[in-house]
Each structure stands twice: as C-alpha cells, then as structure tokens.
Design an enzyme around this catalytic site. Structure first.
Site, mmCIF file in Angstrom:
data_model
loop_
_atom_site.group_PDB
_atom_site.id
_atom_site.type_symbol
_atom_site.label_atom_id
_atom_site.label_comp_id
_atom_site.label_asym_id
_atom_site.label_seq_id
_atom_site.Cartn_x
_atom_site.Cartn_y
_atom_site.Cartn_z
ATOM 1 N N ARG A 1 11.276 14.541 -3.919
ATOM 2 C CA ARG A 1 11.356 14.637 -5.379
ATOM 3 C C ARG A 1 10.622 15.867 -5.901
ATOM 4 N NH1 ARG A 1 9.972 8.369 -7.171
ATOM 5 N NH2 ARG A 1 11.479 7.345 -5.786
ATOM 6 N N THR B 1 13.982 9.751 -0.471
ATOM 7 C CA THR B 1 14.834 10.258 -1.564
ATOM 8 C C THR B 1 15.727 11.386 -1.080
ATOM 9 O OG1 THR B 1 12.867 9.858 -2.960
ATOM 10 C CG2 THR B 1 14.812 10.721 -4.055
ATOM 11 N N LYS C 1 17.277 0.101 3.297
ATOM 12 C CA LYS C 1 16.289 0.091 2.226
ATOM 13 C C LYS C 1 16.851 -0.759 1.088
ATOM 14 C CE LYS C 1 13.820 3.162 -0.953
ATOM 15 N NZ LYS C 1 13.397 4.551 -1.225
ATOM 16 N N GLU D 1 6.183 8.059 3.982
ATOM 17 C CA GLU D 1 7.526 8.470 3.554
ATOM 18 C C GLU D 1 7.310 9.466 2.424
ATOM 19 O OE1 GLU D 1 11.058 6.846 0.724
ATOM 20 O OE2 GLU D 1 10.198 5.358 2.115
#
Length: 218
Positions: free
Chosen positions: A53, A76, A136, A49
């Site tokens: 960021r 993210t 999640k 994953e």
C-alpha cells in the site's frame, strides 16, 4: 527465474499455521524495516505481511528478507507486476485481498504460495479450481466473521482460512477456536505510529502479548 521446490509452499504455509498470527504491516519508511523485524523476532513472532500500500513496501520486504530470521510475505498484491516485484525483493509468500487468476498463476510460476481473498462460496470454489486450499478471509469483520467461516467450512472441509480485517484481542478467540482457521492476520501488534516513532520496544511488548493471547486461545 528458478522456481522453488514444490514443498517450499507447503513449508511456508505450515510455518504460518504454526505461528497462528500474521502481523499485517504498513511501512511508510523502509528505514524502519529492520527495527520492526527485530521487534517481531524478539517478541516471538518472526512473521510479517508487508502490504503493497506504500512506496516503501518493496524495499521493506528486501530489508526484512535479507535478515534471514523473518518469514516475510507481500500483502495487498493486486497485479502480476507486483507479484514479480515482491518475489524479487524476497517475499516468501503473497497475499491478495481478492481472487485473481493472473496473480495466482504468476505466483505458481515463481513457486511462491499465494493466499487470495475469498469470502463467498463461489470465490472459495473458484480458488479450489485454481489449486488453492488456503485462502484469506477479508474483510473478516464485515463479511460475517467467525460464524461465516464456520458456515463455509461445512461444505469446504479441506479449505483453511486466514481471517484478516477487524480482528483484534477482543475477538481473536472466536477465530482461533475454529479448526478451519489456519492463522489470523492483524495489525494491532504493529501499529504504524509506534513503528514510525521507532518505539520498537513497545512494539515488541505488544507482540509478546499477542503471542501469549494466541497461545492461550489455540
């Protein structure tokens, strides 16, 4: 754009569940992506994953996906634009820290499975209303941990959780012991400093240890 077959999302989620671990990767330089992917594959955990960021995330996903031997997702993901960029780069699934209807719906348009963040009963119920049954659980460590997931699983029996945040070798067993936990996300086996230093043999060793630990705890 061409949507993926309806079964594609199920297959991706099934693969994540089979591996039990999802390495959460922060890439500072896309030039390191192939080496990291090779370490994951060699270590027996061909999953990643890659978090959005950093500026290197998009190209890193593209490099890893092009290999064809790693199940690469984008993490993210906060906006519809990021969904589009992640999918264009080759992401097979999308992970978001929170629950965004816009993000979920755009993933649906692409035919790509999405794991939105949900840590409360209200958020889990909202996810279900959007057709999401695997979420999640983030940040797991400060949101009640395994006990909170066990409590949520009682009224939401059909929901599966992917706890991430504050998960490591010391408490991995607490999460994997829960039937409602689909897989566990973590970064301890892919530390940024080793990746940046091109210490991929050390990363591979950490991955091997993580896989062995998950296998024992499963």
């Amino acid at each position: 754009m061409t949507a993926a077959p309806a079964s594609a999302g199920v297959d991706v989620l099934a693969s994540l569940g089979a591996h039990r671990l999802v390495p959460v990767v922060v890439m500072d330089d896309a030039a390191d992506a192939d080496g990291l992917a090779g370490a994951l594959v060699a270590g027996g955990l061909p999953v990643a994953e890659v978090t959005f960021r950093t500026a290197a995330a998009e190209e890193s996903i593209r490099v890893m996906a092009a290999r064809g031997d790693v199940l690469v997702g984008a993490g993210t993901v906060l906006t519809v634009d990021q969904v589009d960029r992640a999918v264009a780069a080759g992401a097979s699934y999308v992970v978001s820290p929170g629950l965004s209807r816009a993000v979920v719906e755009r993933c649906g348009e692409h035919g790509v499975p999405v794991l939105p963040g949900a840590v409360t009963a209200t958020e889990v119920q909202a996810a279900l209303e959007l057709g999401i049954t695997t979420v999640k659980f983030f940040p797991a460590g400060t949101s009640g941990g395994a006990k909170a997931i066990a409590a949520l699983a009682a009224p939401f029996g059909g929901v599966r959780f992917v706890p991430t945040g504050g998960v490591g070798p010391a408490n991995l067993h607490e999460y994997l012991a829960l039937p409602s936990v689909h897989a566990v996300g973590g970064s301890w086996m892919v530390p940024k400093d080793l990746v940046s230093a091109h210490e991929f043999a050390k990363v591979r060793a950490l991955v091997v240890e993580a896989v062995a630990l998950a296998t024992r705890e499963a």
